[in-house]
Design a protein around this motif. Sequence first.
Motif, short mmCIF file in Angstrom:
data_model
loop_
_atom_site.label_atom_id
_atom_site.label_comp_id
_atom_site.label_asym_id
_atom_site.label_seq_id
_atom_site.Cartn_x
_atom_site.Cartn_y
_atom_site.Cartn_z
N ILE A 237 33.32 -42.24 -20.54
CA ILE A 237 34.18 -41.53 -19.59
C ILE A 237 35.48 -41.16 -20.28
O ILE A 237 36.08 -41.96 -21.00
N ALA A 238 35.93 -39.92 -20.06
CA ALA A 238 37.20 -39.46 -20.66
C ALA A 238 38.36 -40.21 -20.02
O ALA A 238 38.45 -40.31 -18.79
N ILE A 239 39.24 -40.75 -20.86
CA ILE A 239 40.43 -41.47 -20.39
C ILE A 239 41.63 -40.93 -21.15
O ILE A 239 41.63 -40.89 -22.37
N SER A 240 42.66 -40.53 -20.42
CA SER A 240 43.86 -40.01 -21.09
C SER A 240 45.11 -40.60 -20.44
O SER A 240 45.16 -40.79 -19.22
N LEU A 241 46.08 -40.89 -21.28
CA LEU A 241 47.37 -41.41 -20.80
C LEU A 241 48.26 -40.22 -20.44
O LEU A 241 48.61 -39.41 -21.29
N ILE A 242 48.61 -40.12 -19.16
CA ILE A 242 49.49 -39.03 -18.72
C ILE A 242 50.93 -39.36 -19.07
O ILE A 242 51.65 -38.53 -19.63
N GLN A 243 51.36 -40.58 -18.77
CA GLN A 243 52.74 -40.98 -19.05
C GLN A 243 52.88 -42.49 -18.97
O GLN A 243 52.46 -43.11 -17.99
N PRO A 244 53.45 -43.11 -20.01
CA PRO A 244 53.75 -44.55 -19.90
C PRO A 244 54.91 -44.77 -18.94
O PRO A 244 55.80 -43.93 -18.83
N LEU A 245 54.89 -45.89 -18.24
CA LEU A 245 56.02 -46.26 -17.39
C LEU A 245 56.97 -47.09 -18.25
O LEU A 245 56.81 -48.31 -18.39
N GLU A 246 57.93 -46.42 -18.87
CA GLU A 246 58.80 -47.05 -19.86
C GLU A 246 59.52 -48.27 -19.27
O GLU A 246 60.13 -48.20 -18.21
N GLY A 247 59.41 -49.38 -19.98
CA GLY A 247 60.11 -50.60 -19.57
C GLY A 247 59.44 -51.37 -18.46
O GLY A 247 59.95 -52.40 -18.02
N ILE A 248 58.27 -50.90 -17.99
CA ILE A 248 57.57 -51.56 -16.89
C ILE A 248 56.26 -52.15 -17.42
O ILE A 248 55.43 -51.43 -17.98
N THR A 249 56.11 -53.44 -17.27
CA THR A 249 54.90 -54.11 -17.72
C THR A 249 54.25 -54.86 -16.57
O THR A 249 54.89 -55.19 -15.58
N MET A 250 52.97 -55.12 -16.75
CA MET A 250 52.22 -55.99 -15.85
C MET A 250 52.26 -57.39 -16.44
O MET A 250 51.92 -57.59 -17.60
N LYS A 251 52.67 -58.38 -15.65
CA LYS A 251 52.72 -59.75 -16.13
C LYS A 251 51.85 -60.64 -15.24
O LYS A 251 51.77 -60.43 -14.03
N VAL A 252 51.21 -61.60 -15.86
CA VAL A 252 50.52 -62.65 -15.12
C VAL A 252 51.20 -63.97 -15.47
O VAL A 252 51.36 -64.31 -16.64
N TYR A 253 51.62 -64.69 -14.42
CA TYR A 253 52.33 -65.95 -14.59
C TYR A 253 51.41 -67.13 -14.28
O TYR A 253 50.54 -67.04 -13.41
#
Length: 279
Positions: A237-253
Amino acid sequence: MDIRFLTTFIEVAKTRHFGKAAENLYLTQSAVSARIKLLEEYFHTTLFIRQRNSIQLTQSGEKLLPYARQLCSTLNEAKQELQIQSSEYVVCGATQLASELMLPTTLSHLHNTFPDWSVKAEVLSLDGLSRQLHERVTDLAFSTEPLKSEEVKSEVLLENQLGLYRIGEGSNVVDAAEFVAIDWGSKARDLLLTLYPQLRDAKLRTNSLNLALNNLQYEGGVAVLPEGAVNQLDPTIAISLIQPLEGITMKVYLHTMKQVRRVGLEALITSVSAIHPAK
């Protein structure tokens, strides 16, 4: 008499509101009312004075309250001691997203490394997770949001950059009609809406990453995803990054109580921390 009747009585006495007590206990208001009624029938007395905007303890209710608290505390302690003597066990709790991102590898590790331990896993709301952790019903708690408590030790096990991705063929023009909204928290949502205000609407909203990925794989569309999640999709499946969310990460605690009271649990917690270095 069911001990849950007393915990319900304590919660109503604390909140002075049947609706709030029901919400805190994850019950319906009718279930709370039924439990209080059965408790009053058991003691042959009225425990609350019910008024339109006020619920007050009767004199009998005031007398019962300290006994109820003491009895609940004693029974919880007895339950923990009996469980410790009967077997080695660990209870893992996680919010929906954290359960999908972290529990499969964690449970496999526990079964392989601690084969004599019995493992229980539950998916909970963040409030429910925090409450069960403080009550020591849950031993290891996983969430994608921090818990604020001086009694809890928290560490980041996983951290991935978030970005807006297109799954399937299409341009970089983003339309709400193809947007799958996953709840990554207020910071990610606020930045996304600043960049793409049209995404206040979505074709699907979910707190499940697996459900979102399945929908995207079959129907295509755009979604905010962590870097690692796109690897779960079919490579054809074609996957493309449109835009990174600068400074925003997903964290698991990983959250655990600072004071670990059970023999062997500290080593188990350390082992789980070691297999998930944040990256």
